[in-house]
Design a protein around this motif. Structure first.
Motif, PDB file in Angstrom:
ATOM      1  N   UNK A 162       0.943  -1.194  -0.006  1.00  0.00           N
ATOM      2  CA  UNK A 162      -0.060  -0.062  -0.101  1.00  0.00           C
ATOM      3  C   UNK A 162       0.993   1.229  -0.030  1.00  0.00           C
ATOM      4  N   UNK A 163       2.016   1.122   0.735  1.00  0.00           N
ATOM      5  CA  UNK A 163       2.675   2.392   0.725  1.00  0.00           C
ATOM      6  C   UNK A 163       3.606   2.350  -0.459  1.00  0.00           C
ATOM      7  N   UNK A 164       3.818   1.503  -1.186  1.00  0.00           N
ATOM      8  CA  UNK A 164       4.608   1.476  -2.381  1.00  0.00           C
ATOM      9  C   UNK A 164       3.623   2.095  -3.611  1.00  0.00           C
ATOM     10  N   UNK A 165       2.147   1.843  -3.380  1.00  0.00           N
ATOM     11  CA  UNK A 165       1.273   2.439  -4.407  1.00  0.00           C
ATOM     12  C   UNK A 165       1.196   3.788  -4.228  1.00  0.00           C
ATOM     13  N   UNK A 166       0.979   4.207  -2.884  1.00  0.00           N
ATOM     14  CA  UNK A 166       1.108   5.750  -2.576  1.00  0.00           C
ATOM     15  C   UNK A 166       2.279   6.452  -3.208  1.00  0.00           C
ATOM     16  N   UNK A 182      11.135   6.572  -1.607  1.00  0.00           N
ATOM     17  CA  UNK A 182      10.633   5.668  -0.699  1.00  0.00           C
ATOM     18  C   UNK A 182       9.955   4.602  -1.610  1.00  0.00           C
ATOM     19  N   UNK A 183       9.683   4.883  -2.685  1.00  0.00           N
ATOM     20  CA  UNK A 183       8.976   3.793  -3.460  1.00  0.00           C
ATOM     21  C   UNK A 183      10.070   2.798  -3.837  1.00  0.00           C
ATOM     22  N   UNK A 184      11.340   3.312  -4.137  1.00  0.00           N
ATOM     23  CA  UNK A 184      12.447   2.182  -4.349  1.00  0.00           C
ATOM     24  C   UNK A 184      12.747   1.481  -3.173  1.00  0.00           C
ATOM     25  N   UNK A 185      12.524   1.983  -1.794  1.00  0.00           N
ATOM     26  CA  UNK A 185      13.038   1.098  -0.750  1.00  0.00           C
ATOM     27  C   UNK A 185      11.602   0.048  -0.506  1.00  0.00           C
ATOM     28  N   UNK A 186      10.403   0.705  -0.684  1.00  0.00           N
ATOM     29  CA  UNK A 186       9.286  -0.350  -0.474  1.00  0.00           C
ATOM     30  C   UNK A 186       9.193  -1.242  -1.371  1.00  0.00           C
ATOM     31  N   UNK A 187       9.621  -0.921  -2.666  1.00  0.00           N
ATOM     32  CA  UNK A 187       9.714  -2.176  -3.801  1.00  0.00           C
ATOM     33  C   UNK A 187      10.757  -3.044  -3.466  1.00  0.00           C
ATOM     34  N   UNK A 188      11.684  -2.795  -2.775  1.00  0.00           N
ATOM     35  CA  UNK A 188      12.913  -3.512  -2.393  1.00  0.00           C
ATOM     36  C   UNK A 188      12.473  -4.746  -1.129  1.00  0.00           C
ATOM     37  N   UNK A 198       2.048 -10.275  -0.956  1.00  0.00           N
ATOM     38  CA  UNK A 198       2.710  -9.062  -1.513  1.00  0.00           C
ATOM     39  C   UNK A 198       3.346  -9.311  -3.010  1.00  0.00           C
ATOM     40  N   UNK A 199       3.560 -10.448  -3.333  1.00  0.00           N
ATOM     41  CA  UNK A 199       4.111 -10.974  -4.693  1.00  0.00           C
ATOM     42  C   UNK A 199       2.657 -10.724  -5.490  1.00  0.00           C
ATOM     43  N   UNK A 200       1.714 -11.578  -5.137  1.00  0.00           N
ATOM     44  CA  UNK A 200       0.433 -11.481  -6.028  1.00  0.00           C
ATOM     45  C   UNK A 200       0.130  -9.858  -6.285  1.00  0.00           C
ATOM     46  N   UNK A 201      -0.167  -9.250  -5.035  1.00  0.00           N
ATOM     47  CA  UNK A 201      -0.565  -7.723  -5.142  1.00  0.00           C
ATOM     48  C   UNK A 201       0.455  -7.116  -6.178  1.00  0.00           C
ATOM     49  N   UNK A 202       1.915  -7.198  -6.008  1.00  0.00           N
ATOM     50  CA  UNK A 202       2.583  -6.501  -6.666  1.00  0.00           C
ATOM     51  C   UNK A 202       2.510  -6.718  -8.305  1.00  0.00           C
ATOM     52  N   UNK A 205       0.052  -4.423  -9.253  1.00  0.00           N
ATOM     53  CA  UNK A 205       0.210  -3.206  -9.424  1.00  0.00           C
ATOM     54  C   UNK A 205       1.018  -2.871 -10.684  1.00  0.00           C
ATOM     55  N   UNK A 206       1.784  -3.870 -11.081  1.00  0.00           N
ATOM     56  CA  UNK A 206       2.839  -3.444 -12.192  1.00  0.00           C
ATOM     57  C   UNK A 206       1.928  -3.591 -13.462  1.00  0.00           C
ATOM     58  N   UNK A 207       1.114  -4.534 -13.571  1.00  0.00           N
ATOM     59  CA  UNK A 207      -0.001  -4.295 -14.522  1.00  0.00           C
ATOM     60  C   UNK A 207      -0.920  -3.071 -14.685  1.00  0.00           C
ATOM     61  N   UNK A 208      -1.234  -2.535 -13.747  1.00  0.00           N
ATOM     62  CA  UNK A 208      -1.818  -1.450 -13.628  1.00  0.00           C
ATOM     63  C   UNK A 208      -1.038  -0.133 -13.936  1.00  0.00           C
ATOM     64  N   UNK A 209       0.343  -0.158 -13.764  1.00  0.00           N
ATOM     65  CA  UNK A 209       0.976   0.750 -13.891  1.00  0.00           C
ATOM     66  C   UNK A 209       1.360   0.853 -15.710  1.00  0.00           C
ATOM     67  N   UNK A 210       1.802  -0.349 -15.952  1.00  0.00           N
ATOM     68  CA  UNK A 210       1.838  -0.780 -17.321  1.00  0.00           C
ATOM     69  C   UNK A 210       0.530  -0.067 -18.213  1.00  0.00           C
ATOM     70  N   UNK A 211      -0.499  -0.286 -17.705  1.00  0.00           N
ATOM     71  CA  UNK A 211      -1.749   0.296 -18.539  1.00  0.00           C
ATOM     72  C   UNK A 211      -1.593   1.550 -18.415  1.00  0.00           C
TER      73      UNK A 211
END
Length: 434
Positions: A162-166, A182-188, A198-202, A205-211
Motif C-alpha cells: 500500500x505504501x509503494x502504491x501511494x 520511498x518507492x524504491x525502498x518499499x519495492x525492495x 505481497x507478490x500477488x499484489x505486486x 500493481x505492475x500491470x496497472x502501472x503498465x496500462x
C-alpha cells in the motif's frame, strides 16, 4: 457510512445469536484457529469496536476538512481565499501523515531485516503486544521473513505494498525525489518480504502501472516519470537476462522462493487450511440466507469473503458502495493539468496516491486478509478523498458561459487556460494523473 456502521454493529450483536449453532465459525482457541459452532464471541465486540472507531475517524476528519473549506459559502464570505489556503494546509498535513506512515513501515522493515542478517534476532519484539503466537523469526526458502512492526510477513507485505502504491503514484504526478526514494525502498522490501500476498499484489500493481503508461502514450503525452520507470525496468530485465546467460544458477534461491510462495502455496498445509476457511465462510453466507453470521464471529483467508460471510449481502453492498466512491471520481477530468509545484497539482497527487493506497490495501486484504473490517487506512483515505475532491472542484476551470473569478486584463492569461499554457515543454508532457 452511518448506515454501514449501524448495520455492522447490529450484526455483531444479533446475528451470532439468531443463527447460533446453525453453521461453523473459526475462532482462536488456545492460540490456534479452530472450527466451532457459531456462537457470540469476544471478536464480535473487538471487531465492532475497530469498525466503529474507523467510522468515527472518518466523520472527525471529514468535519475538520469541511470546517476549513467553507465550500458552501466560498463566494460570499470575505477572505475566502485564506479559507481555501487553510484547507490546502490541512490536506498538506494529511499528506505528510501518509508519508510518515510509509517511511515508518520502510524504516522498521529495514531495521528488522538488518537485525536478523546480523544475528540479532527480532529487535522489535518489545514493541509487539499481540497475545497469540508470532512467527517473526523464521526463514522461508533461505530468506529471512520481514515483519517490521507487524505480527507476520503477510501483514508487513500488505502495508509495504500500500505504501509503494501511494509513493509511486505521488512521484508519478509530482516527480518528488522523496517519493521516489520511498518507492524504491518499499519495492525492495516487498520483493524481500517472502510474502505470497505481497507478490500477488505486486503483480497486479505492475500491470496497472503498465496500462497507465500505455494510456498516456496513446494520448501522445507520455509522462516523464513513466519514461523513467519504463527505462529502469528495461535495464533491470536486461541485466537479469545477462546474469542468467552467464550463470544459470545465479537466481536459484530466488526461483526456489517463488516456487514456495506462489506456485506451491495452494498445495501447502497452510494453503489448504486457508482454502477450507474460505469455503466454510461461503457456506455460512448461504446457510444464513445471505444475512451473514455477524461482524467478528469468525475469520476467513480473504477480506472479500470475510465481509460477505459476516456482514451478509446488505452489509457487503453498503461496503461496496464506499469502495466505488474511492475508485471512481466523476469529476476527475474537470481538474485540468495544473503545472508542477502548484497547489492543485499537489492535491491531485495526494488524491491519486491515497486512492491507490486504499485500493491496494483492499487488494492485499482480499488476497490474504482474515477480517471483515477494511482497516483504519480505508476510513482515513475515504475522508481524505472527499476533502481533495471538494478542494479541486472549487479550483477547477470555470464552466463555459460563466465569467471568470477575476477580471481579465490585457496581456494576461485567462484563468481557464492558465493550467494549459506551459511554454518550453518537450514532447514528454505531464498528463492528467490517474
Amino acid at each position: 457510512m452511518l448506515a454501514l456502521l449501524i448495520y455492522a454493529s447490529g450484526s455483531a450483536i444479533i446475528l451470532p445469536r439468531l443463527f447460533a449453532g446453525m453453521t461453523g465459525a473459526f475462532v482462536p482457541v488456545d492460540g490456534l484457529v479452530s472450527e466451532v459452532p457459531l456462537a457470540p464471541v469476544s471478536g464480535n465486540i473487538a471487531q465492532s469496536g475497530y469498525f466503529v472507531l474507523g467510522g468515527f475517524i472518518f466523520f472527525s476528519l471529514t468535519l475538520l476538512l469541511l470546517a476549513r473549506s467553507g465550500a458552501t459559502q466560498a463566494k460570499i464570505i470575505p477572505h475566502a481565499q485564506e479559507r481555501n489556503n487553510d484547507e490546502y494546509l490541512l490536506l498538506r498535513a494529511i499528506g505528510k501523515g501518509f508519508f510518515f506512515w510509509t517511511w515508518l513501515n520502510a524504516a522498521t522493515g529495514v531495521l528488522d531485516l538488518a537485525s536478523k542478517l546480523a544475528g540479532g534476532g527480532d529487535v522489535l519484539l518489545p514493541l509487539r503486544t499481540a497475545g497469540y503466537a508470532l512467527l517473526t523469526e523464521t526463514e522461508h526458502a533461505g530468506f529471512w521473513r520481514i515483519t517490521g512492526l507487524h505480527p507476520e510477513a503477510s501483514a508487513f507485505g500488505a502495508a509495504a505494498l500500500a505504501g509503494l502504491a501511494f509513493s509511486f503514484t505521488y512521484w508519478r504526478a509530482t516527480r518528488s525525489g522523496n517519493a521516489l526514494i520511498l518507492a524504491i525502498a518499499l519495492l525492495s522490501l516487498t520483493l524481500l518480504s517472502t510474502s505470497s500476498t505481497a507478490y500477488a499484489g505486486l503483480a497486479v500493481l505492475v500491470m496497472v502501472a503498465f496500462l497507465a503508461a500505455i494510456r498516456s502514450l496513446l494520448r501522445g503525452r507520455l509522462l516523464h516519470t513513466d519514461a523513467t520507470w519504463l527505462g529502469a525496468v528495461l535495464i533491470a530485465v536486461t541485466v537479469i537476462l545477462a546474469l542468467v546467460l552467464i550463470n544459470d544458477e545465479a537466481f536459484a534461491k530466488v526461483e526456489t522462493l517463488l516456487r514456495a510462495t506462489i506456485l506451491e502455496k495452494s498445495n501447502s498445509s497452510s494453503g489448504i487450511e486457508r482454502a477450507y476457511w474460505n469455503q466454510r465462510s461461503l457456506d455460512s453466507f448461504f446457510t444464513t440466507s445471505t444475512f451473514g453470521i455477524g461482524l467478528g464471529s469468525s475469520r476467513a483467508s480473504s477480506w472479500a469473503i470475510a465481509a460477505l460471510s459476516q456482514l451478509g449481502l446488505i452489509g457487503s453492498m453498503l461496503l461496496g458502495f464506499l469502495m466505488v466512491t474511492i475508485a471512481w471520481s466523476p469529476h476527475r477530468g474537470e481538474w485540468g493539468n495544473p503545472p508542477l509545484g502548484s497547489e492543485p497539482r499537489n492535491v491531485i497527487a495526494l488524491h491519486d496516491g491515497v486512492r491507490a493506497a486504499a485500493l491496494t490495501s483492499l487488494l492485499a486484504a482480499t488476497i490474504g486478509g482474515g477480517a471483515a473490517d477494511p482497516g483504519v487506512l480505508f476510513f482515513i483515505s475515504l475522508a481524505t478523498l472527499y476533502g481533495c475532491r471538494r478542494y479541486l472542484q472549487r479550483q477547477r476551470r470555470p464552466s463555459t458561459g460563466l465569467p471568470p473569478t477575476e477580471p481579465i486584463r490585457k496581456g494576461s492569461v485567462p484563468q481557464e487556460n492558465r493550467y494549459d499554457s506551459r511554454p518550453g515543454e518537450g514532447p514528454l508532457q505531464p498528463a492528467t494523473a490517474g
